[in-house]
Design a protein around this motif. Sequence first.
Motif, PDB file in Angstrom:
ATOM      1  N   UNK A 258      -0.849   5.029  -6.032  1.00 58.66           N
ATOM      2  CA  UNK A 258      -1.601   6.389  -5.435  1.00 58.66           C
ATOM      3  C   UNK A 258      -3.235   5.776  -4.961  1.00 58.66           C
ATOM      4  N   UNK A 259      -3.634   5.000  -5.580  1.00 64.96           N
ATOM      5  CA  UNK A 259      -4.645   4.748  -5.124  1.00 64.96           C
ATOM      6  C   UNK A 259      -4.327   4.058  -3.709  1.00 64.96           C
ATOM      7  N   UNK A 260      -3.424   2.657  -4.059  1.00 64.37           N
ATOM      8  CA  UNK A 260      -3.352   1.327  -3.062  1.00 64.37           C
ATOM      9  C   UNK A 260      -3.069   2.404  -2.451  1.00 64.37           C
ATOM     10  N   UNK A 261      -1.666   3.095  -1.992  1.00 67.97           N
ATOM     11  CA  UNK A 261      -1.727   3.728  -0.773  1.00 67.97           C
ATOM     12  C   UNK A 261      -2.736   4.761  -0.171  1.00 67.97           C
ATOM     13  N   UNK A 262      -4.373   5.241  -0.524  1.00 73.89           N
ATOM     14  CA  UNK A 262      -5.139   5.380  -0.241  1.00 73.89           C
ATOM     15  C   UNK A 262      -5.529   4.314   0.545  1.00 73.89           C
TER      16      UNK A 262
ATOM     17  N   UNK B 218      -8.138  -4.529 -12.321  1.00 75.91           N
ATOM     18  CA  UNK B 218      -8.239  -5.249 -10.924  1.00 75.91           C
ATOM     19  C   UNK B 218      -6.736  -6.484 -10.891  1.00 75.91           C
ATOM     20  N   UNK B 219      -6.339  -6.684 -11.865  1.00 72.11           N
ATOM     21  CA  UNK B 219      -5.241  -7.654 -12.058  1.00 72.11           C
ATOM     22  C   UNK B 219      -4.120  -6.694 -11.818  1.00 72.11           C
ATOM     23  N   UNK B 220      -4.375  -6.004 -12.968  1.00 72.63           N
ATOM     24  CA  UNK B 220      -2.892  -4.996 -12.890  1.00 72.63           C
ATOM     25  C   UNK B 220      -2.189  -4.237 -11.146  1.00 72.63           C
ATOM     26  N   UNK B 221      -3.904  -3.998 -10.621  1.00 69.39           N
ATOM     27  CA  UNK B 221      -3.386  -3.673  -9.453  1.00 69.39           C
ATOM     28  C   UNK B 221      -3.683  -4.528  -8.340  1.00 69.39           C
ATOM     29  N   UNK B 222      -3.736  -5.486  -8.649  1.00 67.09           N
ATOM     30  CA  UNK B 222      -3.143  -6.249  -7.192  1.00 67.09           C
ATOM     31  C   UNK B 222      -1.863  -7.017  -7.994  1.00 67.09           C
TER      32      UNK B 222
ATOM     33  N   UNK C  19       0.451  -4.335  -6.692  1.00 68.51           N
ATOM     34  CA  UNK C  19      -0.027  -3.960  -4.526  1.00 68.51           C
ATOM     35  C   UNK C  19       0.565  -5.567  -3.892  1.00 68.51           C
ATOM     36  N   UNK C  20       0.772  -6.593  -4.939  1.00 68.77           N
ATOM     37  CA  UNK C  20       2.009  -7.318  -3.735  1.00 68.77           C
ATOM     38  C   UNK C  20       3.301  -7.035  -4.669  1.00 68.77           C
ATOM     39  N   UNK C  21       4.288  -6.279  -5.120  1.00 74.30           N
ATOM     40  CA  UNK C  21       5.219  -5.190  -5.214  1.00 74.30           C
ATOM     41  C   UNK C  21       5.187  -4.613  -4.591  1.00 74.30           C
ATOM     42  N   UNK C  22       4.090  -4.104  -3.612  1.00 75.14           N
ATOM     43  CA  UNK C  22       4.782  -2.672  -2.796  1.00 75.14           C
ATOM     44  C   UNK C  22       4.196  -3.495  -1.444  1.00 75.14           C
ATOM     45  N   UNK C  23       3.746  -5.224  -0.731  1.00 79.65           N
ATOM     46  CA  UNK C  23       4.184  -6.046  -0.349  1.00 79.65           C
ATOM     47  C   UNK C  23       2.388  -5.577   0.478  1.00 79.65           C
ATOM     48  N   UNK C  24       1.672  -5.209  -0.155  1.00 78.72           N
ATOM     49  CA  UNK C  24       0.395  -5.075   0.293  1.00 78.72           C
ATOM     50  C   UNK C  24      -0.564  -6.409  -0.045  1.00 78.72           C
TER      51      UNK C  24
END
Length: 403
Positions: free
Chosen positions: A209-213, A230-234, A237-242
């Motif tokens: 959700x944070x990445x989507x925001x 930050x590592x977990x978010x990254x 993000x990559x798994x979501x093509x971001x």
Amino acid sequence: MRQLPIIETDPITNPPSTEYERGKWYKKRGYLEKALKSFKDAAQSATTDTTSSGWKEVDLSWLEYGLLSMRMRSYGKAEEAFRTVVLHSGAHAQEALNQWAALLLLQGIPDQTICERLLDETSGFPASNLMVGRSLYYIGAYPFASRCFAEQGSLYSDTCIMYVTCLIMTGQTSEAIQFIDSYLRDSTRQPRELPRPRGFERAQLTRIRQLCEWSVQHSLPDRFIVMAEALELARTAISLNMISIAEHLLADSGERAYYALICFLYDEGYRGQAISKLHQLEALPLQDQDSYSKKVCFIAAEHLYDLGKYDEAASMLEQLRLASPGNTEARFGEAACYLQSALISLSARLEENYSSVSARKEIELYLDNINAALHVVESTNWHTAWTPAQKRVENSPTMSFLN
């Protein structure tokens, strides 16, 4: 040429006694036709009593038979095997349906046709849309997986993450946020027949959700984020093509963060981008013991192996093995390099015009033995593997929120 590693194998005269175990034994050593026969015999000779313990081997045998048939390009046999497992509705039905979808994709069948075909085949199942949705997610057919999940209604928490991923992959980021909010709210305020999300699933949905925001608002947080998060978010993000978000999350955070970025890209199937970033390094961190440093070096060695540069790959893998004796992937990868080099050398000699028939027979025997040893090494799965969905991401456009 370096001395070939010794690969321990059992003699072909002493395989296991049961047909199913014998099939696995043959498969591991590269005797694929014998393995195929053993798996089929195991599937057809096992008990038909669904309450007995032997029934489990029926589905496992058909599943192995299907996978091996697909590998040998016997697509019709593979499809029948997977269909049999699915119709049994046992513990391996979902895996068989996933592989069935992968088989159809391998044959170049369009996603929509795959969706329609699998829905038709499972039309009598109460959770047909859920099962097919998971299979379409497995092969990266996100638009059709999304529709299946939406039509199913109630979803388990792990499937919710799949559904949200599908929404994001198809450009429905705002809808993903709304679904996450609704799901997390309902899971805490109202009793549910389905299991509530566990801690790690709730944390993952919160990250998504944070990445989507950030994606919707074209922004990144200005607050401090600890490196572990930050590592977990990254990674997410990559798994979501971001990709752009992941790059900015780890920008200016030091070498370890850069190595992690390479690893995340590579593991999610963005091999070209990972190798491009790897080539920008001044030197590989061969002496570092950090997990990301070792993985980056291993990726570099794998890339050399895939290019057919076996001597260079072996040298790098040897350094990794000596630095970390417990690194089994490096050890088996090094063995694979030596065996591949030996195959090339002996194949070249075989192509030469020998006057001695005995010399040719001797070389052919060596080739057979090396191929058998190579199958044993490859059965350890030392090389990185990707799902059908991850194999497709290389050609997908990367989401950008900065432009």
